[in-house]
Scaffold this motif. Structure first.
Motif, PDB file in Angstrom:
ATOM      1  N   VAL A   1       7.763   1.397   4.161  1.00 18.63           N
ATOM      2  CA  VAL A   1       7.719   2.799   4.721  1.00 18.63           C
ATOM      3  C   VAL A   1       8.507   3.760   3.907  1.00 18.63           C
ATOM      4  O   VAL A   1       8.096   4.585   3.274  1.00 18.63           O
TER       5      VAL A   1
ATOM      6  N   THR B   1      -6.641   1.622  11.757  1.00  9.06           N
ATOM      7  CA  THR B   1      -5.981   0.311  12.083  1.00  9.06           C
ATOM      8  C   THR B   1      -6.530  -0.674  11.205  1.00  9.06           C
ATOM      9  O   THR B   1      -5.588  -1.371  10.500  1.00  9.06           O
TER      10      THR B   1
ATOM     11  N   LEU C   1      -6.065   0.081   7.397  1.00 12.16           N
ATOM     12  CA  LEU C   1      -4.619  -0.135   7.085  1.00 12.16           C
ATOM     13  C   LEU C   1      -4.338  -1.434   6.951  1.00 12.16           C
ATOM     14  O   LEU C   1      -3.457  -1.918   6.020  1.00 12.16           O
TER      15      LEU C   1
ATOM     16  N   LEU D   1      -0.297   5.908   8.463  1.00  5.46           N
ATOM     17  CA  LEU D   1       0.450   4.923   9.258  1.00  5.46           C
ATOM     18  C   LEU D   1       0.762   5.336  10.289  1.00  5.46           C
ATOM     19  O   LEU D   1       0.768   4.689  11.598  1.00  5.46           O
TER      20      LEU D   1
END
Length: 175
Positions: free
Chosen positions: A48, A108, A111, A64
């Motif tokens: 990240v 979700t 991703l 995210l």
């Protein structure tokens, strides 16, 4: 005494040369140490933080966050992330992207379809024909004309992080 002076002079020249060489080598090693330290510092950043620092994954970072996956991708891993750029997200019509971002379950799913468990480097990816994602479905890997993950072209590989690796793709993958 006549012969000892030239030997002494040669010894001084040799010692000076060795000291100068040793100093130059020490400086060279200091540069290597500095570069290794900077590289290690980069390796301390997780997936990240590395993506955010790159500046071209703002939409991915926002997605995210919306999906609640930040902590997952900051976890131990290792993970391999096929990371779509902001330009990749821009290919999705704005109203459709807004709807996806508002649907946490769908977001979700999309991703986690970009994430594979384990650290799969480019040299490993080219040996695969598919990979199972965290979402549960497989992505297809094709290396006939560059590296493609489904219909997305891999445009940058092997961005190493503390908990895995990022491969940059030009299209958002949809399960």
């Amino acid at each position: 005494m006549k012969n000892s002076l030239p030997k002494f002079s040669r010894a001084i020249v040799l010692a000076s040369t060795l000291l100068a060489f040793g100093h130059a080598q020490a400086g060279h090693h200091e540069g290597d140490k500095k570069m290794a330290k900077e590289s290690h510092k980069m390796m301390k950043q997780d997936i990240v933080d590395t993506a955010v620092a790159a500046g071209s994954f703002n939409t991915l970072a926002a997605a995210l966050t919306e999906a609640g996956l930040i902590d997952t991708l900051k976890g131990d891993g290792p993970f391999t992330v096929f990371a779509p750029t902001d330009d990749a997200f821009a290919k999705i019509p704005a109203d459709q992207l807004k709807a996806i971002m508002a649907d946490k379950e769908l977001l979700t799913s999309i991703l986690t379809y970009h994430v594979v468990s384990g650290k799969v480097m480019a040299s490993d990816v080219v040996k695969l024909s598919s990979a199972t994602t965290l979402q549960g479905s497989d992505v297809t890997v094709n290396t006939d004309d560059g590296v493609m993950i489904n219909n997305a072209k891999v445009i940058k590989t092997d961005i190493k992080t503390s908990n895995g690796v990022i491969h940059v793709i030009d299209t958002v993958l949809v399960p």
